[in-house]
Design an enzyme around this catalytic site. Structure first.
Site, short mmCIF file in Angstrom:
data_model
loop_
_atom_site.label_atom_id
_atom_site.label_comp_id
_atom_site.label_asym_id
_atom_site.label_seq_id
_atom_site.Cartn_x
_atom_site.Cartn_y
_atom_site.Cartn_z
CD GLU A 259 3.82 22.32 11.84
OE1 GLU A 259 3.58 23.25 11.04
OE2 GLU A 259 4.80 22.30 12.59
CB CYS A 456 8.06 24.80 13.79
SG CYS A 456 8.39 26.35 12.95
CG ASN A 584 10.05 23.56 8.47
OD1 ASN A 584 9.32 23.73 7.50
ND2 ASN A 584 9.89 24.24 9.59
CD GLU A 585 9.58 28.27 8.44
OE1 GLU A 585 8.81 28.54 7.52
OE2 GLU A 585 9.45 28.74 9.58
O1 AHR Z 1 2.60 26.43 9.15
C1 AHR Z 1 2.91 26.86 10.45
C2 AHR Z 1 4.39 27.08 10.62
O2 AHR Z 1 4.83 28.07 9.75
C3 AHR Z 1 5.27 25.92 10.28
O3 AHR Z 1 5.41 25.04 11.32
C4 AHR Z 1 6.57 26.56 9.98
O4 AHR Z 1 7.31 25.82 9.06
C5 AHR Z 1 6.19 27.93 9.49
O5 AHR Z 1 6.87 28.90 10.17
#
Ligand code: AHR
Length: 865
Positions: A259, A456, A584-585
């Site tokens: 990321e 995120c 994503n989550e």
């Molecule tokens: O890994 C850091 C963050 O943790 C990621 O962006 C998100 O998906 C999670 O909340």
């Protein structure tokens, strides 16, 4: 839904129902008072009463749900929660703040599990305050007031789609408002009262108690080992296995999650040395930044400004104009905390110039270390159109804090843009490539897949900040740079072509994760939270954008214009994309669910060969997890992405987390996990988890530790797997564990038994005895590497005792009698343990002593025929 823990939850409910149905002292139904005690970021509290007067709080100030609206922290507020029970379900609404023309909705069958919240918009009114919920003849009605003192009503038949609000009078609002007062532990609160079956309340007490017990267990640490193991002399263990019961597991279990967080991309893995090379930095990246940030005009005689009227490309709108009256000044860039160069290596310098004067303009470009000139060149611009100029610089000395200096040599005006200094020495010598030491550290993990670009970052801070893959390909100066949700800038120089190429270079599957048409639920920009998602009139194009990615990655350049772009960029062969993550989550709201299902349907219809990876929220439990899994089971999502960042002891006390998962249907990608620390204790807990993942790798098909990279001084999230600065890479002990696991994963799991006993000194006699703590903390797994045939034993010892381990693997026919060992050991708080490599005679049975606090990998090579 066949997840065992849900099953056990409902069994628990059924059992408690049975007990109380038979208990004549318990009422059939009771009053429940729903209220708030503290600040608005706190959640909904409950108390119950059998007579409506004496109230008993449920749990120790337990919050049954909290607001999930808007950005992290102070924005997630709940005001005036109102509940309503219709005999089947409990419904709740609440206000969010004094601005939003939205309110929150949620519902629950048992008061414990609440549906992920939705925030319907009331388009024709001001804000929503103090909403009151009622239901009559199947119609839900929410009346509310506003800061302007008006009253409105909206209605719904499904608690999901709400009518436009209509004005009502004060009397209507007051009549609906059944707010009550209750005295609880001597304090008076205002809230709403519902009457529910007593079994619901009884279940709540049981669940709150379970949660408290689990929290206690999760607070355990190895610091308590003197108490836990101080009375024992050691551990004896016996490991046997059942090769006849071997089962196939996912060969892709260990991957990585890249990321762009903590300066992982620009200033990190992406090898560009100039910061803000395109003058596109702006206040959205960070409040104090603008197009001139990280550039400085030194000396006199030249002024400079930013222009936007005739850019190289609309996506790269800003450029610099240098106006020189007297040569002598220099426009300087120090890169990302200093430019690092090596003596004699080659650096590609390029920049776009446009002459704005009647006479030709000359620029000297120098690479400086203080006053010392490391390399230099010059360019002359005479044309009125943008032209890219290039040179190769070869520094005469090493430097860690060099500066690129652009020095006008003529009086007049010149436009400058897209100034790049790029090392030729990149990972695998790719143009526009990656920093070799960092990329090698990733390659050494031997990941079977790479997830990118977030996190995120993927779903972004607001609808306009969602990551759009299509803006990341093509000429660098035509890519649309963007602010990064983690508070800096993403140039997109590291774009999808570069990600896919890196995957190919290290033999990993690409796993792009793209937004599900909704931004991050924690968004703060352009509105709050999911913002209702991408409007439906844009979803068709968005679905096509995802389909285009598949075309771009896998299509035939002769028939697909998208595939032709890939070929034109230098990769005629397909990239072989197999997986596509959507979301994503995310908060599993209706807004998300509808969009996810739409995208899944469109992709399945056009590209059934693609494995879709859905999402089940940011925790290992709770609303998003439960509702996400329900969605996955109901709609046969291929794989879902689970996330959890938890304490080391969570891993010790949840070793059977996946053993209870249904083996059929939706699989798991454990996409983000870690144990919140970079000590040996953390790393060993993670090693322990890998042994449990391997046993369950028929269900958990992929996993990736998170986050991966973090630059010193620019870290938004700790812990991370690999730290770095401009010159060095600092792998953590967690990294060494993940590396050993990645390099020693298998495609077959071989069930085994590990019998563990502690040794007690009984007046000079050593006596063996069973010990639950030791059994939980000394674990193993055995896999077979399908490619080499090697047998791989992983042994984890999370105790302060050494564990003499008797390993009986039968005759071990077909295997070498000399195994390779890798051992990580130290004290629990150590941060710098390195694996020690060695050999071990393994004529079975054989003995191996696991050091206290250790992770051992024993690799027994198959004899090549
Ligand atoms: O890994 C850091 C963050 O943790 C990621 O962006 C998100 O998906 C999670 O909340």
């Amino acid at each position: 839904m066949k997840l065992q823990h849900l099953l056990s939850a409902s069994l628990l409910l059924a059992a408690s129902t049975a007990i109380h149905a038979n208990n004549p002292n318990h009422p059939d139904s009771v009053y429940v008072f729903t209220y708030q005690t503290g600040p608005a970021i706190d959640g909904l509290k409950m108390a119950y009463s059998s007579d409506g007067h004496y109230w008993v709080p449920i749990g120790d100030n337990h919050s049954f749900f909290k607001s999930d609206y808007g950005t992290w922290g102070a924005e997630k507020r709940m005001f005036n929660p109102c509940t309503y029970y219709d005999g089947t379900e409990v419904y709740a609404v609440f206000a969010l703040n004094n601005r939003a023309n939205q309110f929150a909705t949620t519902r629950s069958h048992d008061l414990w599990l609440w549906k992920p919240q939705d925030y319907p918009y009331m388009s024709n009114t001001e804000n929503v305050a103090a909403p009151v919920l009622t239901k009559s003849n199947g119609l839900f009605s929410v009346v509310y007031t506003t800061s302007a003192g008006n009253y409105y009503r909206t209605t719904s038949t499904d608690f999901q789609h709400w009518s436009d609000a209509e004005l009502v009078d004060d009397a209507t609002y007051q009549a609906a408002r059944h707010l009550q007062k209750a005295v609880i532990d001597g304090h008076t609160y205002e809230g709403y009262v519902i009457r529910v079956p007593y079994t619901m309340v009884d279940n709540l007490f049981a669940r709150v108690g379970d949660a408290a017990q689990r929290n206690r267990l999760q607070g355990e640490s190895l610091r308590d080992d003197a108490r836990r193991f101080g009375n024992f002399k050691g551990i004896e263990a016996t490991l046997t296995y059942h090769p006849d019961q071997a089962k196939d597991i996912s060969p892709d279990l260990i991957g990585i999650f890249f990321e762009d967080i903590n300066y992982s991309a620009d200033g990190g893995l992406y090898a560009e040395l100039i910061q803000n090379r395109d003058f596109e930095y702006n206040h959205l990246d960070r409040g104090e930044w603008n197009a001139q940030s990280f550039w400085e005009m030194k000396g006199n005689g030249t002024t400079w400004e930013i222009a936007t009227d005739q850019p190289i490309h609309a996506n790269n709108a800003h450029y610099a104009i240098l106006n020189t009256t007297q040569p002598g000044a220099a426009l300087c860039n120090n890169g990302f905390d200093g430019i690092v160069v090596k003596k004699g290596e080659k650096y590609d310098l390029s920049l776009f110039l446009k002459n704005l004067d009647s006479k030709a303009q000359k620029l000297n470009i120098r690479l400086l270390d203080g006053e010392k000139v490391l390399a230099q060149t010059s360019f002359t611009a005479s044309g009125k159109d943008w032209k890219q100029q290039k040179a190769v610089l070869r520094p005469t000395a090493d430097a860690t804090h060099a500066t690129l200096s652009i020095e006008p040599q003529t009086s007049g005006r010149i436009a400058v843009d897209f100034v790049s200094l790029f090392p030729q020495n990149t990972f695998r010598h790719r143009k526009n490539g990656l920093r070799p030491d960092l990329a090698q550290a990733l390659a050494d993990l031997h990941p079977r897949f790479v997830r990118f670009p977030g996190g995120c970052l993927s779903h972004g801070n607001g609808i306009d900040n969602m990551y759009r893959w299509v803006t990341t390909i093509g000429p660098l100066w035509e890519r649309e740079s963007q602010s990064n949700i983690w508070g800096y800038h993403q140039s997109k120089g590291l774009g999808f072509f570069e990600y896919f190429q890196f995957c190919e270079d290290i033999g990993a599957q690409p796993l792009p994760v793209l937004p599900a048409g909704v931004p991050c639920q924690n968004s703060s920009r352009g509105g709050a939270g999911q913002q209702g998602g991408l409007p439906w009139n844009r979803m068709d194009d968005y679905a096509q954008e995802l389909i285009n990615l598949i075309e771009w990655a896998n299509g035939d350049p002769k028939t697909s214009s998208w595939a032709k772009m890939r070929a034109d960029a230098g990769h005629p062969k397909p990239f072989g994309l197999k997986y596509l993550g959507i979301g994503n989550e995310d908060l599993i709201s209706d807004v998300f669910t509808e969009r996810f299902l739409y995208l899944q349907e469109r992709i399945r219809a056009t590209h059934p060969e693609i494995t879709i990876v859905g999402t089940v929220g940011p925790f290992f439990e709770g609303s998003d997890y439960e509702y996400g899994w329900q969605l996955a089971r109901r709609h046969n999502i291929d794989i879902v992405d689970e996330h959890y960042y938890v304490s080391p002891s969570w891993y010790i006390h949840n070793q059977n987390f996946y053993d209870r998962y249904d083996r059929q249907g939706t699989k798991v990608y454990l996409g983000e996990w870690a144990s919140r620390g970079n000590t040996l204790e953390n790393a060993l807990a993670e090693a322990l988890h890998v042994t449990n993942l391997e046993r369950n790798a028929d269900v958990v098909v992929m996993s990736s530790y998170a986050p991966l990279l973090a630059k010193h001084g620019h870290t938004q999230w700790n812990p991370d797997l690999i730290y770095f600065n401009n010159t060095d890479v600092f792998p953590t002990v967690n990294y060494h564990v993940q590396r050993l696991c990645g390099q020693n994963s298998g495609s077959q799991y071989i069930p085994s038994d590990l019998a563990v006993q502690v040794l007690r000194d009984d007046n000079g006699n050593l006596r063996r005895q069973d010990n639950h703590d030791a059994t939980l903390r000394v674990r193993s797994s055995i896999v077979r590497d399908g490619q080499t045939g090697d047998l791989i034993i992983k042994l984890v010892n999370l105790t302060s005792l050494s564990a003499d381990t008797h390993i009986d693997l039968g005759t071990l026919e077909g295997y070498s009698k000399k195994a390779h060992t890798s051992v990580i050991t130290g004290q629990p708080s150590d941060r710098d343990c390195q694996p020690v490599e060695g050999t071990l005679d393994v004529a079975s049975p054989f003995a191996y002593t696991q050091p206290p606090y250790s992770f051992t990998v024993i690799r027994i090579p198959a004899i090549k025929k």
